[in-house]
Motif scaffolding. Structure first.
Motif, mmCIF file in Angstrom:
data_model
loop_
_atom_site.group_PDB
_atom_site.id
_atom_site.type_symbol
_atom_site.label_atom_id
_atom_site.label_comp_id
_atom_site.label_asym_id
_atom_site.label_seq_id
_atom_site.Cartn_x
_atom_site.Cartn_y
_atom_site.Cartn_z
ATOM 1 N N PRO A 5 0.816 -1.207 0.000
ATOM 2 C CA PRO A 5 0.000 0.000 0.000
ATOM 3 C C PRO A 5 0.851 1.258 0.000
ATOM 4 O O PRO A 5 1.937 1.281 0.571
ATOM 5 C CB PRO A 5 -0.796 -0.099 1.307
ATOM 6 C CG PRO A 5 -0.573 -1.452 1.842
ATOM 7 C CD PRO A 5 0.614 -2.035 1.176
ATOM 8 N N LYS A 7 1.746 4.481 1.442
ATOM 9 C CA LYS A 7 1.590 5.024 2.785
ATOM 10 C C LYS A 7 1.130 6.482 2.783
ATOM 11 O O LYS A 7 0.509 6.937 3.721
ATOM 12 C CB LYS A 7 2.920 4.880 3.522
ATOM 13 C CG LYS A 7 2.820 4.991 4.997
ATOM 14 C CD LYS A 7 4.155 4.650 5.612
ATOM 15 C CE LYS A 7 4.099 4.762 7.106
ATOM 16 N NZ LYS A 7 5.365 4.456 7.726
ATOM 17 N N THR A 9 -1.102 8.073 0.865
ATOM 18 C CA THR A 9 -2.494 8.381 0.568
ATOM 19 C C THR A 9 -3.472 7.752 1.556
ATOM 20 O O THR A 9 -4.654 8.011 1.492
ATOM 21 C CB THR A 9 -2.879 7.900 -0.842
ATOM 22 O OG1 THR A 9 -2.689 6.493 -0.917
ATOM 23 C CG2 THR A 9 -2.055 8.594 -1.897
ATOM 24 N N VAL A 10 -2.990 6.923 2.457
ATOM 25 C CA VAL A 10 -3.869 6.220 3.375
ATOM 26 C C VAL A 10 -3.576 6.674 4.802
ATOM 27 O O VAL A 10 -2.423 6.759 5.204
ATOM 28 C CB VAL A 10 -3.665 4.692 3.261
ATOM 29 C CG1 VAL A 10 -4.543 3.957 4.242
ATOM 30 C CG2 VAL A 10 -3.930 4.231 1.849
ATOM 31 N N SER A 12 -3.009 6.484 8.664
ATOM 32 C CA SER A 12 -2.330 5.429 9.414
ATOM 33 C C SER A 12 -3.155 4.927 10.595
ATOM 34 O O SER A 12 -2.783 3.963 11.249
ATOM 35 C CB SER A 12 -0.973 5.916 9.907
ATOM 36 O OG SER A 12 -1.150 7.038 10.743
ATOM 37 N N ARG A 17 -15.961 7.479 9.295
ATOM 38 C CA ARG A 17 -16.481 7.662 7.936
ATOM 39 C C ARG A 17 -17.986 7.883 7.988
ATOM 40 O O ARG A 17 -18.687 7.334 8.824
ATOM 41 C CB ARG A 17 -16.207 6.421 7.093
ATOM 42 C CG ARG A 17 -14.773 6.004 7.059
ATOM 43 C CD ARG A 17 -14.130 6.476 5.818
ATOM 44 N NE ARG A 17 -12.755 5.973 5.773
ATOM 45 C CZ ARG A 17 -11.799 6.603 5.148
ATOM 46 N NH1 ARG A 17 -12.046 7.711 4.509
ATOM 47 N NH2 ARG A 17 -10.578 6.130 5.145
ATOM 48 N N PRO A 85 -0.037 0.781 6.601
ATOM 49 C CA PRO A 85 -1.432 0.915 7.040
ATOM 50 C C PRO A 85 -2.171 -0.416 6.939
ATOM 51 O O PRO A 85 -1.819 -1.276 6.132
ATOM 52 C CB PRO A 85 -2.020 1.944 6.084
ATOM 53 C CG PRO A 85 -1.063 2.092 4.978
ATOM 54 C CD PRO A 85 0.254 1.559 5.410
ATOM 55 N N LEU A 89 -7.973 -0.216 5.879
ATOM 56 C CA LEU A 89 -7.905 1.223 5.611
ATOM 57 C C LEU A 89 -7.535 1.495 4.160
ATOM 58 O O LEU A 89 -8.078 2.403 3.530
ATOM 59 C CB LEU A 89 -6.892 1.885 6.549
ATOM 60 C CG LEU A 89 -7.211 1.831 8.042
ATOM 61 C CD1 LEU A 89 -6.064 2.411 8.852
ATOM 62 C CD2 LEU A 89 -8.504 2.557 8.345
ATOM 63 N N VAL A 90 -6.627 0.688 3.628
ATOM 64 C CA VAL A 90 -6.230 0.841 2.225
ATOM 65 C C VAL A 90 -7.411 0.528 1.316
ATOM 66 O O VAL A 90 -7.683 1.254 0.356
ATOM 67 C CB VAL A 90 -5.038 -0.077 1.883
ATOM 68 C CG1 VAL A 90 -4.687 0.014 0.412
ATOM 69 C CG2 VAL A 90 -3.826 0.276 2.739
ATOM 70 N N GLN A 93 -9.951 3.363 1.301
ATOM 71 C CA GLN A 93 -9.452 4.505 0.537
ATOM 72 C C GLN A 93 -9.514 4.227 -0.963
ATOM 73 O O GLN A 93 -9.944 5.073 -1.741
ATOM 74 C CB GLN A 93 -8.014 4.839 0.961
ATOM 75 C CG GLN A 93 -7.522 6.140 0.410
ATOM 76 C CD GLN A 93 -8.271 7.329 0.970
ATOM 77 O OE1 GLN A 93 -8.677 7.338 2.125
ATOM 78 N NE2 GLN A 93 -8.468 8.339 0.150
ATOM 79 N N GLU A 94 -9.113 3.027 -1.371
ATOM 80 C CA GLU A 94 -9.174 2.678 -2.795
ATOM 81 C C GLU A 94 -10.617 2.678 -3.297
ATOM 82 O O GLU A 94 -10.892 3.138 -4.399
ATOM 83 C CB GLU A 94 -8.553 1.297 -3.028
ATOM 84 C CG GLU A 94 -7.053 1.266 -2.903
ATOM 85 C CD GLU A 94 -6.465 -0.112 -3.140
ATOM 86 O OE1 GLU A 94 -5.231 -0.209 -3.152
ATOM 87 O OE2 GLU A 94 -7.231 -1.082 -3.322
ATOM 88 N N GLU A 97 -11.820 6.183 -3.792
ATOM 89 C CA GLU A 97 -11.136 6.850 -4.910
ATOM 90 C C GLU A 97 -11.392 6.142 -6.243
ATOM 91 O O GLU A 97 -10.709 6.413 -7.223
ATOM 92 C CB GLU A 97 -9.629 6.903 -4.628
ATOM 93 C CG GLU A 97 -9.262 7.795 -3.467
ATOM 94 C CD GLU A 97 -7.780 7.752 -3.141
ATOM 95 O OE1 GLU A 97 -7.032 6.961 -3.764
ATOM 96 O OE2 GLU A 97 -7.366 8.508 -2.250
#
Length: 109
Positions: A5, A7, A9-10, A12, A17, A85, A89-90, A93-94, A97
């Motif tokens: 991942p 680091k 953009t994600v 920690s 949410r 992370p 969490l990754v 975020q993906e 996005e």
């Protein structure tokens, strides 16, 4: 997509949410959660496999205590992976996005 991942953009740590943001794309919060969970499992498996490959370079058939404590490179690799992370969490975020490809065959019919 990289196995490790990114680091930068994600976050920690866990982020609160708004659930309304998660179901915008699928129109179903449960479907969104399943998509993110499956992606988190993929990320986790990829990172685990990558870590095992890197650590297998250090494996030897006759380990003794001195070799275990002296292997700084192995410790540094482990520390790097501990700082990454969490896969969940990754995945979130993906998903937010639009970096996750998914489809629902039931909806396509």
């Amino acid at each position: 997509m990289s196995n490790t991942p990114n680091k930068t953009t994600v976050a920690s740590s866990t982020v609160t949410r708004d659930l309304r943001d998660l179901d915008v794309k699928t129109e179903n919060i449960y479907e969104s959660i399943v998509i993110m969970a499956k992606r988190a499992n993929q990320i986790s498996n990829n990172v685990k496999e990558e870590l095992h490959q890197k650590l297998s370079e250090f494996a030897s058939s006759n380990d003794n205590l001195e070799e275990i404590f002296e292997n700084r490179e192995q410790i540094e690799i482990s520390k790097h992976y501990e700082k990454l992370p969490k896969p969940s969490l990754v995945a979130i975020q993906e998903f937010l996005e639009d970096k996750v490809y998914y489809r629902n065959p039931a909806k396509e019919q």
